[in-house]
Write an enzyme that holds these catalytic residues in place. Structure first.
Site, PDB file in Angstrom:
ATOM      1  N   HIS A  89     -43.655  -7.796   4.311  1.00 48.37           N
ATOM      2  CA  HIS A  89     -42.838  -8.708   5.157  1.00 48.37           C
ATOM      3  C   HIS A  89     -41.691  -9.401   4.620  1.00 48.37           C
ATOM      4  O   HIS A  89     -41.813 -10.562   4.356  1.00 48.37           O
ATOM      5  CB  HIS A  89     -43.612  -9.697   5.810  1.00 48.37           C
ATOM      6  CG  HIS A  89     -43.186 -10.336   6.983  1.00 48.37           C
ATOM      7  ND1 HIS A  89     -42.134 -10.085   7.684  1.00 48.37           N
ATOM      8  CD2 HIS A  89     -43.774 -11.685   7.531  1.00 48.37           C
ATOM      9  CE1 HIS A  89     -41.872 -10.807   8.581  1.00 48.37           C
ATOM     10  NE2 HIS A  89     -42.942 -11.948   8.504  1.00 48.37           N
TER      11      HIS A  89
ATOM     12  N   CYS B 199     -38.868 -15.011  12.168  1.00 49.81           N
ATOM     13  CA  CYS B 199     -39.541 -13.531  11.875  1.00 49.81           C
ATOM     14  C   CYS B 199     -39.003 -12.574  12.581  1.00 49.81           C
ATOM     15  O   CYS B 199     -39.179 -11.188  12.409  1.00 49.81           O
ATOM     16  CB  CYS B 199     -41.116 -13.540  11.792  1.00 49.81           C
ATOM     17  SG  CYS B 199     -41.495 -14.656  10.215  1.00 49.81           S
TER      18      CYS B 199
ATOM     19  N   LYS C 264     -48.783  -6.224   6.903  1.00 51.52           N
ATOM     20  CA  LYS C 264     -49.961  -6.485   6.042  1.00 51.52           C
ATOM     21  C   LYS C 264     -49.804  -5.785   4.711  1.00 51.52           C
ATOM     22  O   LYS C 264     -49.859  -6.351   3.831  1.00 51.52           O
ATOM     23  CB  LYS C 264     -51.297  -6.019   7.017  1.00 51.52           C
ATOM     24  CG  LYS C 264     -52.460  -6.123   5.893  1.00 51.52           C
ATOM     25  CD  LYS C 264     -52.823  -7.432   5.686  1.00 51.52           C
ATOM     26  CE  LYS C 264     -53.812  -7.531   4.678  1.00 51.52           C
ATOM     27  NZ  LYS C 264     -53.423  -7.385   3.286  1.00 51.52           N
TER      28      LYS C 264
ATOM     29  N   CYS D 165     -54.026 -12.142   5.272  1.00 50.89           N
ATOM     30  CA  CYS D 165     -52.489 -12.405   5.297  1.00 50.89           C
ATOM     31  C   CYS D 165     -51.699 -11.220   4.838  1.00 50.89           C
ATOM     32  O   CYS D 165     -52.103 -10.479   4.011  1.00 50.89           O
ATOM     33  CB  CYS D 165     -52.470 -13.784   4.300  1.00 50.89           C
ATOM     34  SG  CYS D 165     -53.369 -15.000   4.941  1.00 50.89           S
TER      35      CYS D 165
END
Lengths: 479, 397
Positions: free
Chosen positions: B342, B88, B338, B213
């Site tokens: 992502h 990431c 959020k 998440c």
């Protein structure tokens, strides 16, 4: 043989049951519309998705090999996960026993563990006979709830506390039921035929011959472990043989189910637990004939009490659909996330597999233990490659550093518990957890290690094994 | 002795696509959109680009291996192009590579572009590994929320915090990011959500609920970098410059040695410490942060790891509104992972895009009053085995 001729005996025994016990009445309710099913009372031990005949045999063996390192290992099952891949060799590696031990798999009928036990008693060398069963059965069949999953083991030595004093065998192609490559689940003959002829023609004659060989009478038998071909046949067998001792094999069937090849040695362990010094015990295994062994208790036999405790250390569940899923009788659609590739490379398995199934980490030159081993230790002050000494972690107490119940990740029995495990000897490993009870897991919990299926490649029919953290103590079932 | 890269590299153009479930766009569309915006912003000709780095974390999802997807999409004419991947933290890794190339004097103009097309997996969440290698013989197949959820229990155990307080603080993190994301036209999730909804959402991995998440998104972001001198030559008097980029990578200590308690992320602490030193500032000199809020618990712990909250006090700082847009240290002004979303390989550059926009006063409805230094924090892997990148951006003068 006669009572005074016993030379070799059983030094230790083991009995393992999976955590989950289906309340059989739940199955009856689920099947009420159909009139199908079977036994309504008691519990049916139900293996987790990550358990199979090998893992349960290994768990049973862990109790019985703590003081003896056998030179011969026999794996017995009618539900071995592999047709071509030796389970006794995997068992040896799972128990981290010396690779020069002789290994053999036996199968063919549910008597096989008793036959192997007799061979060991008549043979030489310290021998482990380990058995496990997770037999595929179709839903609706009476066997689905009457049978159970579990494992058992016995170690034979020259001076085992349960000495063989007599035996008899009968080989007979008696087809009360069968399974085959073409029909992997049991196909059963009419019950009345079995009830009327199995005792008369197979079991009773063998038991009588064994009694004669041992030079004892049916009245001398203090405890019996006589496997019933079908539930409820003990009464007929008792009448036919004159044995009135308690039959621990029947008790085991009621408490957990008929464990197939694992049943006789588990029942023997229960008989040994109940026996007093000097007692005579009769063990009879049935299937394609019968083997009957008669023992005299002349010393201590380790592991019997643990086997009895296993009967009531479990978690009752009444979710029939979960039972169907766990036993593979329904194939739920778990969605795309379940499609992920789990192919195992043989070369990788050859390099690392023994350390994985044996849970072997390494101790570096400064004494720090880690898993897996590495060329340069993880110890912060390590300054280059160091030799590492093998350190088995399977029996090292451990506690949880972190934990979660993952509901996104695919697992055949959600949720997917995992987290960081700290071992008392300094090692720490990110691991999967298993056997969650109603309270689940939390940081600081004590855990013990269980051999389990790590990955199951359904597409290619392969599986790998690793260890998972389970609660150190199991819940006690209410009486 | 190395002097670092502070003020040796200027960012002269940035671009970022809308993030989201972009069913109608392929990776080529995303790459081109992000790059063209950056190129127009930089005001240079495409032929002036000397080198490029593309960040893409999950190569098996549509985009493909190597630098070829970028070179083909942008028709880069035989210049050096490389693919970088660091989970990431991939986007920041691409920026780091391009920045180092400029700082080294190797090229005049370099491109860093991150792109990910996650929604071609066909399901929610990140794809699982498919390797069959040694680690697969023992490592758990945990999901991303599962691995980060581990922080929560360890955090409460270390600090004696109540699970209820932690849950409320995590909910506030998400509540705040939803408010910010609603102001961002490029964000994946643009709807404010109330606290009750967040607190009562379905559980994903205890104690992380659905709203704890981040979004799993498609998207791309791009930066064009050069030297401050060349930037001035282009008429940019006070360009945005890189004050620091630092990376810290696990070597097994957390997951295999007996010291770590699982409640913080040491790589974030290490990368931040070095980044502050490289930039010559302290945490309190920052004006804003864009951190790797893959999960609400990650943002909470990161506030302490970056030195913005004292150890054990992030719960209370968050509940006090310190990291809200009108708080003392705004965090995720663009909605963060959020709500901006992502797309893994693009996220580090998306964070830089927001700081860059804030520094230049281009952030529209979410523009902060005074922005001197902005920090981005990009975290790959999992708390027990991570890659942390911290960069600090500011103006040259």
């Amino acid at each position: 043989m006669g009572q005074d001729t016993g030379k070799r005996g059983i030094a230790s025994v083991g009995g393992y049951l999976p955590l989950l016990r289906l309340d059989r009445s739940a199955a009856s309710k689920g099947l009420q519309f159909s009139g199908l099913g079977g036994r309504n009372a008691g519990y049916r031990s139900t293996a987790g998705w990550d358990e199979d005949a090998l893992t349960m045999a290994a768990e049973a063996s862990r109790h019985s090999t703590s003081t003896v390192a056998p030179t011969r290992i026999c794996f017995a099952s009618t539900s071995s996960p592999f047709i071509e891949r030796g389970h006794a060799s995997m068992l040896l590696e799972a128990l981290a026993l010396p690779a020069n031990a002789r290994t053999i798999d036996v199968s063919g009928n549910r008597r096989c563990a008793v036959s192997a036990l007799l061979d060991a008693l008549l043979g030489q060398g310290d021998t482990l006979i380990a058995s496990g069963e997770k037999r595929p059965v179709r839903a609706g069949s009476a066997f689905h709830t009457a049978w159970g999953d579990g494992g058992s083991a016995a170690v034979v030595t020259d001076d085992g506390g349960a000495a063989l004093i007599g035996y008899a065998s009968l080989a007979r192609d008696y087809v009360d039921l069968y399974s085959s490559r073409e029909h992997p689940t049991p196909y059963a003959c009419e019950e009345r035929f079995v009830k009327e002829t199995a005792t008369r023609d197979v079991i009773a004659p063998t038991i009588k011959a064994a009694l004669a060989d041992a030079g004892v009478t049916s009245a001398d038998i203090a405890h019996a472990a006589i496997c019933e071909p079908l539930p409820g046949m003990w009464r007929d067998i008792s009448k036919a043989t004159g044995i009135t001792a308690p039959n621990h094999a029947s008790d085991l069937s009621a408490a957990a189910g008929d464990l197939g090849a694992a049943h006789p040695l588990f029942a023997l362990a229960l008989a040994l637990d109940a026996a007093q010094p000097g007692d005579i015990i009769l063990l009879a295994g049935f299937g394609s004939g019968c083997d009957t062994l008669i023992f005299k208790v002349i010393g201590a036999v380790a592991g019997a009490a643990k086997a009895r405790a296993a009967l009531t250390q479990g978690l009752v569940f009444a979710d029939y659909v979960r039972f169907l899923s766990l036993t593979g009788t329904i194939d739920l659609d778990w969605g795309i996330r379940s499609e992920f590739e789990q192919k195992t490379q043989a070369t990788v398995l050859e390099r690392y597999g023994r350390d994985m199934i044996g849970f072997i980490g390494g101790r570096d030159t400064k004494g720090n233990v880690q898993f897996p081993k590495s060329r340069i230790p993880v110890r912060p002050d390590a300054d280059g490659p160091e030799p590492m000494e093998d350190m088995r972690l399977a029996d090292v107490p451990a506690k949880l550093v972190s934990v979660t119940a993952d509901r996104l990740n695919f697992t055949p029995d959600p949720p997917f518990w995992f987290g960081l495990v700290q071992f008392e000897n300094g090692a720490r490993v990110m691991m999967e957890f298993t056997d969650a009870d109603a309270d689940g897991f939390k940081v600081g919990d004590s855990v013990s290690m269980r051999l389990r299926i790590k990955s199951r490649d359904k597409r290619r029919g392969f599986r790998t094994y690793f260890w998972k953290a389970a609660p150190a103590l199991r819940p006690i079932m209410e009486a | 002795m190395a002097s670092g890269i502070k003020d040796r590299v200027a960012i002269i153009g940035m671009g970022c696509t809308v993030f989201g479930e972009l069913w109608d766009k392929g990776p080529e569309d995303l790459i081109v959109e992000a790059f063209e915006e950056a190129l127009a912003d930089a005001g240079i000709a495409r032929g002036q680009i000397n080198a490029a780095w593309v960040g893409n974390a999950l190569d098996d999802i549509n985009i493909g291996n190597s630098a070829l997807p970028l070179a083909h999409a942008l028709r880069l004419k035989s210049i050096p192009v490389s693919r970088v991947e660091n989970m990431c933290a991939t986007g920041t890794e691409a920026l780091r590579a391009a920045t180092y190339a400029i700082a080294a004097g190797a090229v005049d103009f370099a491109v860093a572009l991150g792109v990910e097309k996650l929604k071609d997996t066909g399901y929610g969440g990140l794809p699982l590994r498919t390797k069959g290698l040694a680690n697969d013989l023992w490592m758990p197949y945990g999901s991303a929320p599962g691995t980060f959820a581990q922080l929560a229990g360890a955090y409460t155990a270390r600090h004696g915090a109540s699970s209820e307080d932690l849950k409320r603080a995590m909910a506030h993190v998400s509540w705040k990011s939803h408010r910010n994301g609603a102001l961002n036209a490029k964000a994946h999730l643009r709807k404010a959500v109330d606290m009750e909804t967040i607190l009562n959402a379905p559980m994903i991995a205890n104690p992380l609920g659905l709203f704890d998440c981040c979004g799993v998104s498609d998207g791309a972001a791009c930066a064009i970098v050069t030297t401050p001198e060349i930037a001035k030559g282009l008429g940019i008097a006070n360009p945005v410059t890189v004050k620091a980029i630092q990376l810290s990578v696990s070597h097994g200590w957390e997951a295999s040695y007996h010291e770590w308690d699982g409640s913080s992320i040491r790589n974030t602490q290490e990368a931040a410490k070095r980044a502050y030193a490289e930039a010559g500032i302290s945490a309190h000199d920052l004006s804003m942060t864009e951190v790797h809020d893959c999960f609400s618990i990650t943002e909470l712990v990161t506030m302490e790891d970056l030195g913005l909250s004292a150890e054990g006090s992030a719960i209370f700082d968050i509940l006090d509104g310190r990291y809200d847009n009108n708080g003392a240290m705004p965090c995720q002004t663009d909605g963060g992972l959020k709500c901006f979303g992502h797309p893994v390989g693009a996220s580090g550059l998306r964070m830089a895009y927001e700081v860059y926009s804030q520094l230049l006063g281009r952030a529209g409805d979410r523009q902060l009053a005074n922005v001197d230094f902005g920090l981005t924090h990009n975290l790959g892997g999992q708390p027990a085995n991570s890659v942390a990148a911290v960069s600090i951006l500011g103006r040259l003068n």
